[in-house]
Design a protein around this motif. Sequence first.
Motif, mmCIF file in Angstrom:
data_model
loop_
_atom_site.group_PDB
_atom_site.id
_atom_site.type_symbol
_atom_site.label_atom_id
_atom_site.label_comp_id
_atom_site.label_asym_id
_atom_site.label_seq_id
_atom_site.Cartn_x
_atom_site.Cartn_y
_atom_site.Cartn_z
ATOM 1 N N PRO A 13 0.869 -1.047 -0.007
ATOM 2 C CA PRO A 13 0.125 0.059 -0.061
ATOM 3 C C PRO A 13 0.933 1.302 0.142
ATOM 4 N N VAL A 14 0.032 2.422 -0.417
ATOM 5 C CA VAL A 14 1.234 3.611 -0.411
ATOM 6 C C VAL A 14 1.807 4.140 0.654
ATOM 7 N N ASP A 15 0.800 3.932 1.798
ATOM 8 C CA ASP A 15 1.230 4.321 3.145
ATOM 9 C C ASP A 15 2.499 3.667 3.644
ATOM 10 N N ILE A 16 2.527 2.407 3.293
ATOM 11 C CA ILE A 16 3.674 1.527 3.673
ATOM 12 C C ILE A 16 4.846 2.015 2.954
ATOM 13 N N LYS A 17 4.684 2.280 1.359
ATOM 14 C CA LYS A 17 5.810 2.724 0.748
ATOM 15 C C LYS A 17 6.589 3.879 1.198
ATOM 16 N N ALA A 18 5.412 4.981 1.656
ATOM 17 C CA ALA A 18 6.019 6.230 2.184
ATOM 18 C C ALA A 18 6.771 5.926 3.332
ATOM 19 N N LYS A 19 6.583 5.209 4.173
ATOM 20 C CA LYS A 19 7.201 4.787 5.621
ATOM 21 C C LYS A 19 8.673 4.427 5.000
ATOM 22 N N LEU A 20 8.737 3.418 4.021
ATOM 23 C CA LEU A 20 10.064 2.868 3.641
ATOM 24 C C LEU A 20 10.930 4.043 2.952
ATOM 25 N N VAL A 21 10.387 4.774 2.401
ATOM 26 C CA VAL A 21 11.060 6.044 1.853
ATOM 27 C C VAL A 21 11.566 6.619 2.978
ATOM 28 N N ASP A 22 10.667 7.050 4.022
ATOM 29 C CA ASP A 22 11.305 7.707 5.314
ATOM 30 C C ASP A 22 12.501 7.046 5.695
ATOM 31 N N GLU A 40 8.047 3.605 -6.103
ATOM 32 C CA GLU A 40 6.984 2.749 -6.860
ATOM 33 C C GLU A 40 7.224 1.212 -7.051
ATOM 34 N N ASN A 41 8.665 1.087 -6.944
ATOM 35 C CA ASN A 41 8.877 -0.415 -7.177
ATOM 36 C C ASN A 41 9.055 -1.152 -5.723
ATOM 37 N N PHE A 42 8.663 -0.688 -4.674
ATOM 38 C CA PHE A 42 8.472 -1.411 -3.408
ATOM 39 C C PHE A 42 7.494 -2.823 -3.638
ATOM 40 N N HIS A 43 8.082 -3.829 -3.318
ATOM 41 C CA HIS A 43 7.239 -4.900 -3.432
ATOM 42 C C HIS A 43 7.942 -6.158 -2.788
ATOM 43 N N LEU A 44 7.192 -7.215 -2.219
ATOM 44 C CA LEU A 44 7.597 -8.350 -1.725
ATOM 45 C C LEU A 44 7.561 -9.694 -2.931
ATOM 46 N N THR A 45 8.772 -10.019 -3.519
ATOM 47 C CA THR A 45 8.868 -11.139 -4.305
ATOM 48 C C THR A 45 8.591 -12.341 -3.749
ATOM 49 N N VAL A 46 7.639 -13.122 -4.411
ATOM 50 C CA VAL A 46 7.118 -14.350 -3.806
ATOM 51 C C VAL A 46 7.964 -15.244 -4.748
ATOM 52 N N LYS A 47 7.947 -15.191 -6.008
ATOM 53 C CA LYS A 47 8.579 -16.097 -6.989
ATOM 54 C C LYS A 47 9.009 -15.624 -8.233
ATOM 55 N N PHE A 48 10.430 -15.602 -8.482
ATOM 56 C CA PHE A 48 10.809 -15.044 -9.769
ATOM 57 C C PHE A 48 10.731 -16.095 -10.904
#
Length: 189
Positions: A13-22, A40-48
């Motif tokens: 979610p956007v709010d979590i991405k903002a906290k990671l940027v902080d 915009e690229n923050f994510h949790l990779t499950v399987k590549f």
Amino acid sequence: MENLRLFWAVNLPVDIKAKLVDLQRQLTKVRADVKWVEEENFHLTVKFLGNVEPVKVPAIFEQVKKEVAGVGAISLEIQNLGVFPQQGMPRVLWVGLQGEKDKLIAMHNHVQKALITLGFAPEGKPFSPHLTLGRIRSPRKTQKLLEEITCLNNQNRVIGNVLVKTLDLMESELTRQGPVYSILGSIKL
């Protein structure tokens, strides 16, 4: 037609991405040589999956959808920082996950099982769920960065909570400016 570079992921979610940027801003004060992940690229990779022929995408999507049916939402807590590898020169700076991690690992295993039936090779190492904050490019001020990580971890603060409700099939297009991710399809958990 050209192959697609694919992976399964949990988008944040956007709010979590903002906290990671902080958090990134705090760590940039150390001035270590880190290539930071863009917000915009923050994510949790499950399987590549790697490079996949476009004609295989519908079968991949349907097989994984069948396999993860009934998993249900997954509650995760984002906290603590770390690096890979632990020994020697670290290369990846990450944020850890707590909460229903076992359920997340089980979902990964379901995805992997579905893909094995389609001819994809299983991963050679155990799934280690994390969110990549940045990639360490050189040893410059790395020791100071590790000290700052220890200091932040000692504060034992939770960065945020996420309720994972979907699993997304993502395409990664590599460009000179960095990767551009787009969602090809979502599976409701």
